[in-house]
Scaffold this motif. Structure first.
Motif, PDB file in Angstrom:
ATOM      1  N   THR A 169     -24.757   5.474  35.682  1.00 39.35           N
ATOM      2  CA  THR A 169     -26.279   4.881  35.309  1.00 39.35           C
ATOM      3  C   THR A 169     -27.066   5.929  35.594  1.00 39.35           C
ATOM      4  N   LEU A 170     -28.337   5.859  34.874  1.00 42.09           N
ATOM      5  CA  LEU A 170     -29.525   6.451  35.045  1.00 42.09           C
ATOM      6  C   LEU A 170     -30.634   5.581  35.143  1.00 42.09           C
ATOM      7  N   GLY A 171     -31.528   6.138  36.092  1.00 43.56           N
ATOM      8  CA  GLY A 171     -32.840   5.320  36.164  1.00 43.56           C
ATOM      9  C   GLY A 171     -33.802   5.853  37.143  1.00 43.56           C
ATOM     10  N   ARG A 172     -34.961   5.344  37.066  1.00 37.51           N
ATOM     11  CA  ARG A 172     -36.244   5.889  37.970  1.00 37.51           C
ATOM     12  C   ARG A 172     -35.635   5.533  39.476  1.00 37.51           C
ATOM     13  N   GLU A 173     -35.155   4.487  39.835  1.00 36.63           N
ATOM     14  CA  GLU A 173     -34.800   3.879  41.231  1.00 36.63           C
ATOM     15  C   GLU A 173     -33.433   3.844  41.338  1.00 36.63           C
ATOM     16  N   ARG A 174     -32.829   3.380  40.494  1.00 38.43           N
ATOM     17  CA  ARG A 174     -31.353   2.782  40.680  1.00 38.43           C
ATOM     18  C   ARG A 174     -30.423   3.578  39.860  1.00 38.43           C
ATOM     19  N   GLY A 175     -29.106   3.984  40.109  1.00 38.13           N
ATOM     20  CA  GLY A 175     -28.160   4.420  39.508  1.00 38.13           C
ATOM     21  C   GLY A 175     -27.896   5.859  40.015  1.00 38.13           C
ATOM     22  N   GLU A 176     -26.718   6.541  39.694  1.00 40.75           N
ATOM     23  CA  GLU A 176     -26.331   7.866  40.293  1.00 40.75           C
ATOM     24  C   GLU A 176     -27.055   8.878  39.927  1.00 40.75           C
ATOM     25  N   ILE A 177     -27.990   8.932  38.874  1.00 44.25           N
ATOM     26  CA  ILE A 177     -28.852   9.784  38.374  1.00 44.25           C
ATOM     27  C   ILE A 177     -30.286   9.244  38.289  1.00 44.25           C
ATOM     28  N   ASN A 178     -31.224   9.900  39.094  1.00 45.07           N
ATOM     29  CA  ASN A 178     -32.452   9.431  39.114  1.00 45.07           C
ATOM     30  C   ASN A 178     -33.526  10.318  39.013  1.00 45.07           C
ATOM     31  N   PHE A 179     -34.722   9.710  38.284  1.00 40.12           N
ATOM     32  CA  PHE A 179     -35.850  10.420  37.804  1.00 40.12           C
ATOM     33  C   PHE A 179     -37.069   9.589  38.492  1.00 40.12           C
ATOM     34  N   PRO A 180     -37.385   9.950  39.700  1.00 37.89           N
ATOM     35  CA  PRO A 180     -38.081   8.986  40.556  1.00 37.89           C
ATOM     36  C   PRO A 180     -39.640   9.054  40.137  1.00 37.89           C
ATOM     37  N   ASP A 181     -39.924  10.459  39.644  1.00 38.60           N
ATOM     38  CA  ASP A 181     -41.162  10.730  39.163  1.00 38.60           C
ATOM     39  C   ASP A 181     -41.797  10.447  37.815  1.00 38.60           C
ATOM     40  N   ASP A 182     -40.644   9.862  36.926  1.00 38.46           N
ATOM     41  CA  ASP A 182     -41.145   9.777  35.714  1.00 38.46           C
ATOM     42  C   ASP A 182     -41.343   8.074  35.534  1.00 38.46           C
TER      43      ASP A 182
END
Length: 244
Positions: free
Chosen positions: A174-187
């Motif tokens: 899973t991908l997301g900003r806060e949760r999941g194995e792959i994160n993009f916290p600044d987007d």
């Protein structure tokens, strides 16, 4: 009987002319049917509607060369895409643009090697990881131990420029900003939990998880559009409306 003053025969009374009875011109004329219309509506980042661009039946070129609504977007190529309208149906085709055409997913999509997807401002390329093969003389290729990675997502920074790479392990990622194995916290355009990549029966699928801004797939060849499809071209998001 004859009139003594003028000689007019009083028994020859004029009869009114009788017109033939038949359908009126308005009743027999064919009724013009409204032509199907198609419209592109610009959707601003806050979700409000911007300008519109009407599409005619047949071919419609999209790009900076074709309408005021497109000319200020520097990420659009001069001739970027083509939208073909055929009655209440439409397809979009990328015309070898620099930055591509993306369509918002409405259901899970199968990912192919080199498929490009977009979440928020993140541009990612999916690739399979194949087991290394020995070269022609039989020498094996050395590499770090593989714990079971079967694919990877690579961040695209620019043309022919790659950024971070995320190997895919397990059946679902899973991908997301806060949760999941792959994160993009600044987007800020990526939802807390945004999308999922899953491997099933030798195939790989991408699924949006109800994100606020959606998940987009880059068009390879052409892609069918339905009423209220969302198309991302350059930095502009458009909704297409098709009416019969």
């Amino acid at each position: 009987m004859i009139c003594g003053s003028c000689g007019f025969r009083m028994d020859e009374v004029s009869q009114p002319a009788i017109m033939p009875v038949g359908p009126s011109p308005s009743a027999s004329a064919p009724v013009a049917r409204p032509q199907p219309r198609a419209m592109l509506t610009l959707i601003r980042p806050d979700g409000s509607e911007g300008g519109t661009h009407e599409l005619r039946q047949g071919e419609n070129k999209i790009g900076r060369n074709f309408a005021p609504i497109f000319e200020t977007d520097g990420y659009l190529s001069p001739v970027h895409a083509e939208i073909m309208v055929n009655g209440p149906n439409a397809t979009v085709r990328d015309l070898d643009s620099l930055n591509g055409v993306f369509v918002k997913m409405t259901e899970p999509e199968e990912l192919r090697p080199s498929q490009i997807l977009r979440l928020g401002q993140e541009l990612l390329r999916f690739d399979l990881i194949q087991a290394p093969e020995a070269i022609a003389d039989g020498t094996e290729v050395m590499g770090s131990p593989n714990p079971g990675y079967w694919g990877k997502l690579t961040v695209i920074i620019g043309r022919d420029v790659d950024g971070a790479c995320f190997p895919l392990l397990g059946e679902e990622i899973t991908l997301g900003r806060e949760r999941g194995e792959i994160n993009f916290p600044d987007d800020g355009y990526v939802s807390g939990l945004h999308a999922r990549v899953a491997a099933r029966d030798g195939r790989v699928f991408l699924e949006d998880l109800g994100s606020s801004n959606g998940t987009f797939i880059k068009v390879q060849g052409e892609h069918a559009l339905v009423n209220e499809s969302f198309v991302l071209m350059g930095q502009q998001l458009f909704r297409i409306n098709l009416t019969a």
